[in-house]
Design a protein around this motif. Structure first.
Motif, PDB file in Angstrom:
ATOM      1  N   PRO A   4      -2.091 -22.798   5.249  1.00  0.00           N
ATOM      2  CA  PRO A   4      -0.837 -22.724   6.011  1.00  0.00           C
ATOM      3  C   PRO A   4      -0.376 -21.310   6.339  1.00  0.00           C
ATOM      4  N   LEU A   5      -0.860 -20.289   5.612  1.00  0.00           N
ATOM      5  CA  LEU A   5      -0.396 -18.912   5.826  1.00  0.00           C
ATOM      6  C   LEU A   5      -1.374 -18.086   6.666  1.00  0.00           C
ATOM      7  N   LEU A   6      -2.319 -18.720   7.312  1.00  0.00           N
ATOM      8  CA  LEU A   6      -3.405 -17.985   7.956  1.00  0.00           C
ATOM      9  C   LEU A   6      -2.907 -16.961   8.979  1.00  0.00           C
ATOM     10  N   ASP A   7      -1.845 -17.275   9.704  1.00  0.00           N
ATOM     11  CA  ASP A   7      -1.351 -16.382  10.763  1.00  0.00           C
ATOM     12  C   ASP A   7      -0.344 -15.349  10.263  1.00  0.00           C
ATOM     13  N   TRP A   8       0.055 -15.442   9.003  1.00  0.00           N
ATOM     14  CA  TRP A   8       1.050 -14.515   8.465  1.00  0.00           C
ATOM     15  C   TRP A   8       0.399 -13.160   8.166  1.00  0.00           C
ATOM     16  N   THR A   9       1.182 -12.095   8.230  1.00  0.00           N
ATOM     17  CA  THR A   9       0.733 -10.768   7.803  1.00  0.00           C
ATOM     18  C   THR A   9       1.419 -10.412   6.483  1.00  0.00           C
ATOM     19  N   GLU A  10       0.940  -9.352   5.858  1.00  0.00           N
ATOM     20  CA  GLU A  10       1.583  -8.885   4.626  1.00  0.00           C
ATOM     21  C   GLU A  10       3.051  -8.582   4.876  1.00  0.00           C
ATOM     22  N   LEU A  11       3.347  -7.957   6.023  1.00  0.00           N
ATOM     23  CA  LEU A  11       4.732  -7.643   6.355  1.00  0.00           C
ATOM     24  C   LEU A  11       5.553  -8.914   6.546  1.00  0.00           C
ATOM     25  N   ASP A  12       4.988  -9.919   7.220  1.00  0.00           N
ATOM     26  CA  ASP A  12       5.690 -11.199   7.390  1.00  0.00           C
ATOM     27  C   ASP A  12       6.050 -11.799   6.035  1.00  0.00           C
ATOM     28  N   ILE A  13       5.108 -11.737   5.095  1.00  0.00           N
ATOM     29  CA  ILE A  13       5.344 -12.301   3.761  1.00  0.00           C
ATOM     30  C   ILE A  13       6.566 -11.648   3.114  1.00  0.00           C
ATOM     31  N   TRP A  14       6.620 -10.318   3.178  1.00  0.00           N
ATOM     32  CA  TRP A  14       7.735  -9.623   2.525  1.00  0.00           C
ATOM     33  C   TRP A  14       9.054  -9.840   3.257  1.00  0.00           C
ATOM     34  N   LEU A  15       9.020  -9.905   4.583  1.00  0.00           N
ATOM     35  CA  LEU A  15      10.241 -10.191   5.335  1.00  0.00           C
ATOM     36  C   LEU A  15      10.770 -11.586   5.004  1.00  0.00           C
ATOM     37  N   TYR A  16       9.848 -12.528   4.813  1.00  0.00           N
ATOM     38  CA  TYR A  16      10.257 -13.894   4.478  1.00  0.00           C
ATOM     39  C   TYR A  16      10.768 -13.979   3.041  1.00  0.00           C
ATOM     40  N   ILE A  17      10.118 -13.267   2.120  1.00  0.00           N
ATOM     41  CA  ILE A  17      10.605 -13.213   0.735  1.00  0.00           C
ATOM     42  C   ILE A  17      12.033 -12.682   0.701  1.00  0.00           C
ATOM     43  N   LYS A  18      12.293 -11.647   1.505  1.00  0.00           N
ATOM     44  CA  LYS A  18      13.638 -11.089   1.559  1.00  0.00           C
ATOM     45  C   LYS A  18      14.628 -12.098   2.140  1.00  0.00           C
ATOM     46  N   ARG A  19      14.269 -12.713   3.270  1.00  0.00           N
ATOM     47  CA  ARG A  19      15.182 -13.640   3.931  1.00  0.00           C
ATOM     48  C   ARG A  19      15.522 -14.844   3.066  1.00  0.00           C
ATOM     49  N   GLU A  20      14.497 -15.379   2.373  1.00  0.00           N
ATOM     50  CA  GLU A  20      14.682 -16.609   1.606  1.00  0.00           C
ATOM     51  C   GLU A  20      15.025 -16.353   0.140  1.00  0.00           C
ATOM     52  N   ASN A  21      14.964 -15.080  -0.269  1.00  0.00           N
ATOM     53  CA  ASN A  21      15.232 -14.713  -1.672  1.00  0.00           C
ATOM     54  C   ASN A  21      14.280 -15.444  -2.615  1.00  0.00           C
ATOM     55  N   ILE A  22      12.975 -15.341  -2.342  1.00  0.00           N
ATOM     56  CA  ILE A  22      11.951 -16.047  -3.100  1.00  0.00           C
ATOM     57  C   ILE A  22      11.610 -15.272  -4.370  1.00  0.00           C
ATOM     58  N   PRO A  23      11.587 -15.908  -5.512  1.00  0.00           N
ATOM     59  CA  PRO A  23      11.220 -15.216  -6.765  1.00  0.00           C
ATOM     60  C   PRO A  23       9.757 -14.762  -6.748  1.00  0.00           C
ATOM     61  N   ILE A  24       9.505 -13.552  -7.239  1.00  0.00           N
ATOM     62  CA  ILE A  24       8.151 -13.008  -7.338  1.00  0.00           C
ATOM     63  C   ILE A  24       8.016 -12.220  -8.636  1.00  0.00           C
ATOM     64  N   PRO A  25       6.783 -12.007  -9.117  1.00  0.00           N
ATOM     65  CA  PRO A  25       6.585 -11.230 -10.360  1.00  0.00           C
ATOM     66  C   PRO A  25       7.018  -9.772 -10.180  1.00  0.00           C
ATOM     67  N   PRO A  26       7.406  -9.107 -11.262  1.00  0.00           N
ATOM     68  CA  PRO A  26       7.921  -7.736 -11.186  1.00  0.00           C
ATOM     69  C   PRO A  26       6.857  -6.678 -10.912  1.00  0.00           C
ATOM     70  N   LEU A  27       5.576  -7.022 -11.026  1.00  0.00           N
ATOM     71  CA  LEU A  27       4.514  -6.026 -10.865  1.00  0.00           C
ATOM     72  C   LEU A  27       4.440  -5.447  -9.459  1.00  0.00           C
ATOM     73  N   TYR A  28       5.053  -6.109  -8.498  1.00  0.00           N
ATOM     74  CA  TYR A  28       5.028  -5.612  -7.119  1.00  0.00           C
ATOM     75  C   TYR A  28       5.959  -4.418  -6.902  1.00  0.00           C
ATOM     76  N   PHE A  29       6.850  -4.176  -7.855  1.00  0.00           N
ATOM     77  CA  PHE A  29       7.837  -3.118  -7.687  1.00  0.00           C
ATOM     78  C   PHE A  29       7.423  -1.865  -8.461  1.00  0.00           C
ATOM     79  N   SER A  30       7.736  -0.716  -7.901  1.00  0.00           N
ATOM     80  CA  SER A  30       7.286   0.567  -8.444  1.00  0.00           C
ATOM     81  C   SER A  30       7.806   0.810  -9.859  1.00  0.00           C
ATOM     82  N   LYS A  31       6.885   1.313 -10.680  1.00  0.00           N
ATOM     83  CA  LYS A  31       7.220   1.759 -12.029  1.00  0.00           C
ATOM     84  C   LYS A  31       6.430   3.031 -12.301  1.00  0.00           C
ATOM     85  N   ASN A  32       7.121   4.108 -12.590  1.00  0.00           N
ATOM     86  CA  ASN A  32       6.481   5.414 -12.817  1.00  0.00           C
ATOM     87  C   ASN A  32       5.627   5.834 -11.622  1.00  0.00           C
ATOM     88  N   GLY A  33       6.114   5.535 -10.417  1.00  0.00           N
ATOM     89  CA  GLY A  33       5.447   5.998  -9.204  1.00  0.00           C
ATOM     90  C   GLY A  33       4.255   5.161  -8.769  1.00  0.00           C
TER      91      GLY A  33
END
Length: 267
Positions: free
Chosen positions: A179-208
């Motif tokens: 179902p996600l074949l046409d999505w881009t990485e940017l689309d995924i993050w824009l949708y996560i932001k819009r829908e407030n979808i829970p994700i693991p913390p490893l995606y966020f910067s820690k110590n640079g």
């Protein structure tokens, strides 16, 4: 926002087509960003209820944060969770200390999935792959057949004109639904932001450093990044020249490694 609405609508349509076409359906879940968007879309497609099991192929090399997220998400979404581990390969001593990344990935992911298919007899598997993630994934279809050995004939894919999908099963095989074949990485993050979808913390910067793609911890490496919020990740993606899977060692272990893995049935 119109683009996200169009992508969401298409994905939900594919979910519903798959639910109609296949009698024994399951969805693969890696617990990463794409998989969690997939969960969210499944709930939207079926009015808050996910009507098929969620399958995690556990290599036993998951980040601790991912295992914590797995337990939390099962409670939060209320889905049926199936965890599959290739205990036979582990008993033979297959590990990142003794084998190369391509071999371990094949044994602990692809073979484990084959074992699960033999046990549960799924005829359709929903996955969260995207065309932009890797060159070989660009060859995929929304409904992509696999033979009895889970092999993918990437040189012989069915046409998909006018939203007509192949729902005919190959002999003793199954169909992957994407179902996600046409999505881009940017689309995924824009949708996560819009829908407030829970994700693991490893995606966020820690110590640079942060992770852009998550896999087994011995062969998954972070990238340099100061992005510690979703807005900062989105802004970073507008400018970065680093590939999304630059930190995934199995992709670079040998020439055409991903194509070889996917041809054998890799997720």
């Amino acid at each position: 926002m119109q683009n996200l609405d169009n992508l969401e609508s298409q994905s939900i349509y594919i979910f519903r087509e798959a639910r109609y076409a296949f009698k024994n359906l399951a969805m693969l879940w890696s617990m990463g960003k794409d998989s969690n968007v997939l969960l969210w879309l499944a709930k939207k497609a079926f009015c808050g209820h996910i009507p098929f099991p969620i399958v995690h192929i556990d290599t036993t090399y998951e980040f601790p944060e991912m295992l914590e997220f797995r337990s939390w998400a099962k409670q939060y979404y209320g889905f049926e969770l199936i965890i599959k581990i290739n205990h036979e390969a582990i008993a033979r001593g297959v590990s990142y200390k003794t084998h190369d990344p391509v071999t371990v990935t094949h044994e602990l992911k692809t073979v484990a999935l084959k074992q699960a298919l033999e046990e549960y007899k799924w005829d359709g598997l929903i996955t969260g792959i995207r065309r932009d993630e890797d060159g070989v994934r660009a060859k995929e279809r929304y409904f992509s057949p696999r033979n009895q050995s889970m092999e993918w004939e990437y040189k012989n894919q069915p046409p998909e004109f006018w939203n007509l999908f192949l729902a005919t099963l190959p002999n003793n095989g199954h169909v992957r639904i994407q179902p996600l074949l046409d999505w881009t990485e940017l689309d995924i993050w824009l949708y996560i932001k819009r829908e407030n979808i829970p994700i693991p913390p490893l995606y966020f910067s820690k110590n640079g450093k942060r992770f852009r793609s998550l896999g087994c911890w011995p062969i998954t490496h972070p990238v340099n990044s100061q992005a510690s919020t979703i807005d900062e990740i989105i802004e970073e993606l507008y400018h970065t020249k680093t590939s999304e899977r630059a930190g995934r060692a199995q992709d670079h272990a040998e020439p055409n490694a991903m194509q070889k893995l996917r041809a054998k049935g890799f997720l």
